[in-house]
Design a protein around this motif. Structure first.
Motif, PDB file in Angstrom:
ATOM      1  N   GLY A  70      41.873  48.024  32.026  1.00 37.48           N
ATOM      2  CA  GLY A  70      41.161  47.054  32.858  1.00 37.48           C
ATOM      3  C   GLY A  70      41.278  45.652  32.280  1.00 37.48           C
ATOM      4  O   GLY A  70      41.517  44.683  33.006  1.00 37.48           O
ATOM      5  N   GLU A  71      41.130  45.530  30.953  1.00 37.41           N
ATOM      6  CA  GLU A  71      41.227  44.210  30.300  1.00 37.41           C
ATOM      7  C   GLU A  71      42.615  43.595  30.526  1.00 37.41           C
ATOM      8  O   GLU A  71      42.734  42.408  30.825  1.00 37.41           O
ATOM      9  CB  GLU A  71      40.952  44.331  28.797  1.00 37.41           C
ATOM     10  N   SER A 129      44.705  44.389  32.960  1.00 31.60           N
ATOM     11  CA  SER A 129      44.841  44.129  34.403  1.00 31.60           C
ATOM     12  C   SER A 129      44.180  42.811  34.786  1.00 31.60           C
ATOM     13  O   SER A 129      44.709  42.048  35.590  1.00 31.60           O
ATOM     14  CB  SER A 129      44.201  45.259  35.216  1.00 31.60           C
ATOM     15  N   ILE A 130      43.010  42.550  34.214  1.00 32.04           N
ATOM     16  CA  ILE A 130      42.292  41.305  34.532  1.00 32.04           C
ATOM     17  C   ILE A 130      43.098  40.102  34.040  1.00 32.04           C
ATOM     18  O   ILE A 130      43.334  39.152  34.782  1.00 32.04           O
ATOM     19  CB  ILE A 130      40.876  41.311  33.893  1.00 32.04           C
ATOM     20  N   LYS A 159      46.377  39.855  36.082  1.00 30.00           N
ATOM     21  CA  LYS A 159      46.219  40.028  37.535  1.00 30.00           C
ATOM     22  C   LYS A 159      47.083  41.172  38.053  1.00 30.00           C
ATOM     23  O   LYS A 159      47.879  41.018  38.979  1.00 30.00           O
ATOM     24  CB  LYS A 159      46.560  38.722  38.268  1.00 30.00           C
ATOM     25  N   LEU A 160      46.919  42.328  37.445  1.00 27.59           N
ATOM     26  CA  LEU A 160      47.683  43.505  37.858  1.00 27.59           C
ATOM     27  C   LEU A 160      46.787  44.422  38.690  1.00 27.59           C
ATOM     28  O   LEU A 160      45.854  45.028  38.161  1.00 27.59           O
ATOM     29  CB  LEU A 160      48.214  44.259  36.631  1.00 27.59           C
ATOM     30  N   ASN A 185      44.001  48.945  40.416  1.00 24.19           N
ATOM     31  CA  ASN A 185      42.960  48.277  39.636  1.00 24.19           C
ATOM     32  C   ASN A 185      42.426  47.071  40.404  1.00 24.19           C
ATOM     33  O   ASN A 185      43.145  46.438  41.169  1.00 24.19           O
ATOM     34  CB  ASN A 185      43.517  47.850  38.276  1.00 24.19           C
ATOM     35  N   ASP A 186      41.145  46.769  40.178  1.00 21.53           N
ATOM     36  CA  ASP A 186      40.530  45.588  40.794  1.00 21.53           C
ATOM     37  C   ASP A 186      41.012  44.288  40.149  1.00 21.53           C
ATOM     38  O   ASP A 186      40.910  43.221  40.759  1.00 21.53           O
ATOM     39  CB  ASP A 186      39.003  45.626  40.603  1.00 21.53           C
ATOM     40  N   ALA A 187      41.447  44.354  38.889  1.00 19.99           N
ATOM     41  CA  ALA A 187      41.818  43.156  38.112  1.00 19.99           C
ATOM     42  C   ALA A 187      40.708  42.113  38.198  1.00 19.99           C
ATOM     43  O   ALA A 187      40.946  40.931  38.407  1.00 19.99           O
ATOM     44  CB  ALA A 187      43.153  42.590  38.587  1.00 19.99           C
ATOM     45  N   ASN A 188      39.481  42.576  38.066  1.00 17.20           N
ATOM     46  CA  ASN A 188      38.340  41.704  38.301  1.00 17.20           C
ATOM     47  C   ASN A 188      37.283  41.764  37.195  1.00 17.20           C
ATOM     48  O   ASN A 188      36.909  40.760  36.628  1.00 17.20           O
ATOM     49  CB  ASN A 188      37.724  42.068  39.655  1.00 17.20           C
ATOM     50  N   HIS A 189      36.786  42.970  36.878  1.00 18.53           N
ATOM     51  CA  HIS A 189      35.694  43.090  35.918  1.00 18.53           C
ATOM     52  C   HIS A 189      35.720  44.507  35.346  1.00 18.53           C
ATOM     53  O   HIS A 189      36.049  45.437  36.069  1.00 18.53           O
ATOM     54  CB  HIS A 189      34.358  42.840  36.625  1.00 18.53           C
ATOM     55  N   ILE A 190      35.350  44.664  34.055  1.00 21.65           N
ATOM     56  CA  ILE A 190      35.445  46.009  33.472  1.00 21.65           C
ATOM     57  C   ILE A 190      34.278  46.917  33.840  1.00 21.65           C
ATOM     58  O   ILE A 190      34.405  48.125  33.819  1.00 21.65           O
ATOM     59  CB  ILE A 190      35.637  45.994  31.935  1.00 21.65           C
ATOM     60  N   GLY A 237      36.315  49.973  34.231  1.00 23.72           N
ATOM     61  CA  GLY A 237      37.685  49.565  33.940  1.00 23.72           C
ATOM     62  C   GLY A 237      38.360  49.041  35.194  1.00 23.72           C
ATOM     63  O   GLY A 237      39.504  48.625  35.159  1.00 23.72           O
ATOM     64  N   GLY A 238      37.624  49.070  36.338  1.00 20.75           N
ATOM     65  CA  GLY A 238      38.153  48.524  37.589  1.00 20.75           C
ATOM     66  C   GLY A 238      39.102  49.451  38.317  1.00 20.75           C
ATOM     67  O   GLY A 238      39.842  49.017  39.202  1.00 20.75           O
ATOM     68  N   CYS A 239      39.068  50.768  37.969  1.00 23.47           N
ATOM     69  CA  CYS A 239      40.044  51.673  38.588  1.00 23.47           C
ATOM     70  C   CYS A 239      39.520  52.258  39.899  1.00 23.47           C
ATOM     71  O   CYS A 239      38.314  52.477  40.061  1.00 23.47           O
ATOM     72  CB  CYS A 239      40.422  52.788  37.621  1.00 23.47           C
TER      73      CYS A 239
END
Lengths: 204, 388
Positions: A127-128, A130-131, A134-135, B237-242, B369-371
């Motif tokens: 997630g980190e 990806s953020i 921007k994935l 993934n959201d690619a936004n926030h964990i 994890g935004g999944c």
């Protein structure tokens, strides 16, 4: 049916106080422990990303390995980079699990923290990454007793076979007490080292 | 292209130790949630669905175990045993094992645990299950937060498509532990009442424990009567926030899109959605936004968290099994706990258990994890003709 061939574009290691890209040493730190070492890596590569300091150790390790590798790739901003993330390790998030466990062990000092608890999942590091990059892509985190090139090979290839991703950032990111090791590589349909279990093992 | 089926199945939960018993309880709208007052787990009382220790011990004893197994191992073995037996498959090198869990034997880290702390390593859980049944291949353990259970079906499918395996057994499981309860409570995410997914009065989640198992196979032989074909699946993934869901539901939107594109179906082909619906304010709102962006705002939808609580790494698998039975019984199961719309955008939440001809359902899940993972399943109508 003949399976298509893929290629390893580039790869990165972070282990034994050393950061290397495509087999070339880029930085050698002299930190007494992982937190000090990884902070020196962050400084060396001039990342400027304050969220880094909130991450747990596993995320810091995975994040910096991805940073070193993807910076070289010059990902365009504003475009969708369909790079899947396929990571594996041995210790899952146990490093942070032990911290959360210690915070709830004793009834007289019972202080569970959401900032720690959220990192008690190994996929948070995906997630980190990806953020940061921007994935919006496929993510999966696997656990094995040791480095498992065969699994990484088949699973990442399947994502490319099924057009679920254009490229796959793949590898092993493990952190357990004083031991740490990151090995990430980027697989694509472009040119590079021919992708195989043997190639993964030889680069590892 | 090879068709992939989800066939034999089992659920071990407080509503029963096999799929039929559990599905009957769901059809009768029985909730497994109950008030737990146990300061060793959480200083304050909480609602959860907890497996009866005695029932588990008795059922597990019937398998004649030769060693000591943790509570989670016993649940997972009991669940997988039924599916392995029903499959009648020899466990040769063409058969894989995928294990979905968020925390595995995390209770082995507790001081009071009779097991060594090393038991908390997830690969050990893999070895224990592999050895119990005699699988030839190393277990593939997937730990990807709350999408693990449904993502495990994707992993199995991809391995079969890749030609590595012909059949994959998938088992998911997680426990109600002090570790999990203290963490979710620190997020102020636990409801003090039975959870109410999508309802305006919703106030958070209940944790549940369960194990669920399925056989994923490319073979039409000996399919279970609830079998479904996996038409498509995707994870984004959201690619936004964990820890917070994306406001636009970006990852969920994209994962449903990915699954539907592979399935080559249209929104109108989806008969119902088995959604995630944790009953937190933000998650359910995010889902409503994503489903409306997809044109799925009017599609019948349920969350099964009102029956089982949130069973973490098991939830996506458990809810898929219930969805398979829902298709087979041509019945939409009520979304327990829902009364009044509590999302800014409309959703067609299933108010009461209703007979309806059903063919295709969409399963979704979202996690830390935004999944986000989605999968589209279609019933195998002529399973009887297709099996030998």
């Amino acid at each position: 049916m003949k399976k298509p061939t893929y290629h390893i574009k580039s790869y990165c290691h972070i282990r034994e106080n050393t950061v290397s890209l495509n087999g070339v040493e880029l930085f050698v730190g002299n930190g007494p422990n992982f937190p000090v070492f990884i902070k020196s890596v962050y400084k060396k590569f001039k990342v400027d990303y304050p969220k880094f300091f909130k991450m747990d150790n596993l995320s810091k390790l995975a994040f910096m390995a991805a940073e070193v590798l993807l910076t070289k790739e010059n990902l365009g901003s504003g475009v969708d980079n369909n790079i899947a993330l396929v990571f594996a390790n041995r210790a899952s998030s146990l490093d942070t699990d032990r911290k959360h466990g210690a915070s709830i062990e004793d009834d007289n000092s019972y202080y569970p923290s959401p900032a720690v608890f959220v990192y008690t999942l190994p996929n948070i590091c995906l997630g980190e990454i990806s953020i940061k990059h921007k994935l919006f892509s496929e993510n999966s985190f696997f656990i094995f007793d040791g480095f498992n090139a065969e699994h990484l090979f088949h699973y990442s290839s399947s994502l490319l076979d099924l057009n679920k991703a254009e490229e796959v950032l793949c590898g092993w990111v493990d952190l357990d007490e004083n031991n740490y090791e990151a090995f990430l590589y980027l697989v694509s349909k472009d040119v590079g080292t021919k992708y195989s279990v043997k190639a993964i093992n030889s680069l590892y | 292209m090879t068709k992939i089926y989800v066939s034999h199945n089992n659920i071990v939960s407080c509503l029963g130790l096999d799929s039929e018993t559990v599905v009957n309880a769901v059809r009768d709208e029985l909730s497994g949630l109950g008030l737990v007052e146990d300061a060793a787990l959480l200083p304050v009382p909480f609602y959860a669905s907890v497996l009866d220790r005695e029932k588990l011990t008795v059922a597990f004893h019937n398998l004649n175990p030769k060693k000591n197994y943790t509570r989670l191992e016993r649940m997972m073995i009991l669940s997988l045993d039924e599916v392995v037996k029903a499959s009648k498959l020899p466990l040769n090198d063409r058969v894989g094992l995928v294990i979905a869990t968020t925390k595995g034997n995390i209770d082995a880290l507790e001081g009071a645990s009779p097991f060594p702390r090393e038991r908390a390593y997830l690969a050990q859980l893999g070895m224990v299950l592999k050895d119990f049944f005699g699988f030839q291949n190393e277990a593939i353990v997937l730990s990807n937060a709350c999408v693990s259970g449904i993502l495990a079906i994707s992993v199995a499918k991809r391995y079969i498509r890749r030609g590595v395996y012909d059949h994959v057994f998938v088992v998911g499981g997680d426990l109600v532990t002090k570790f999990i309860l203290s963490g979710f409570n620190s997020f102020q995410a636990l409801s003090t009442m039975p959870c109410k997914p999508y309802d305006e009065g919703r106030s958070g989640i209940n944790i549940g424990e369960a194990a669920a198992s399925v056989l994923v196979t490319s073979s039409k032989e000996n399919l279970a009567e609830q079998s479904v074909e996996v038409l498509g699946e995707g994870t984004c993934n959201d690619a936004n926030h964990i820890s917070g869901p994306s406001r636009s539901g970006e990852g969920l939107y994209r994962s449903v899109h990915s699954a539907m594109q592979e399935a080559r179906i249209d929104v109108k082909d989806i008969d119902f959605i088995s959604a995630h619906g944790t009953a937190t304010v933000f998650n359910d709102e995010m889902e409503a936004i994503a489903f409306n962006r997809l044109g799925l705002g009017r599609t019948p939808l349920n969350s099964l968290k009102g029956y089982f609580g949130h069973t973490l790494g098991a939830s996506g698998l458990l809810e898929t099994v219930i969805g398979m039975h829902s298709l087979h019984q041509n019945t939409l199961f009520r979304s327990l706990g829902y009364e009044t719309r509590g999302t800014s955008q409309p959703l067609n939440v299933i108010h009461r258990t209703t007979p309806r001809e059903l063919n295709v359902f969409l399963k979704t899940a979202s996690g830390f994890g935004g999944c986000n993972t989605s999968a589209v399943f279609k019933r195998v109508k002529d399973w009887n003709k297709e099996r030998r």
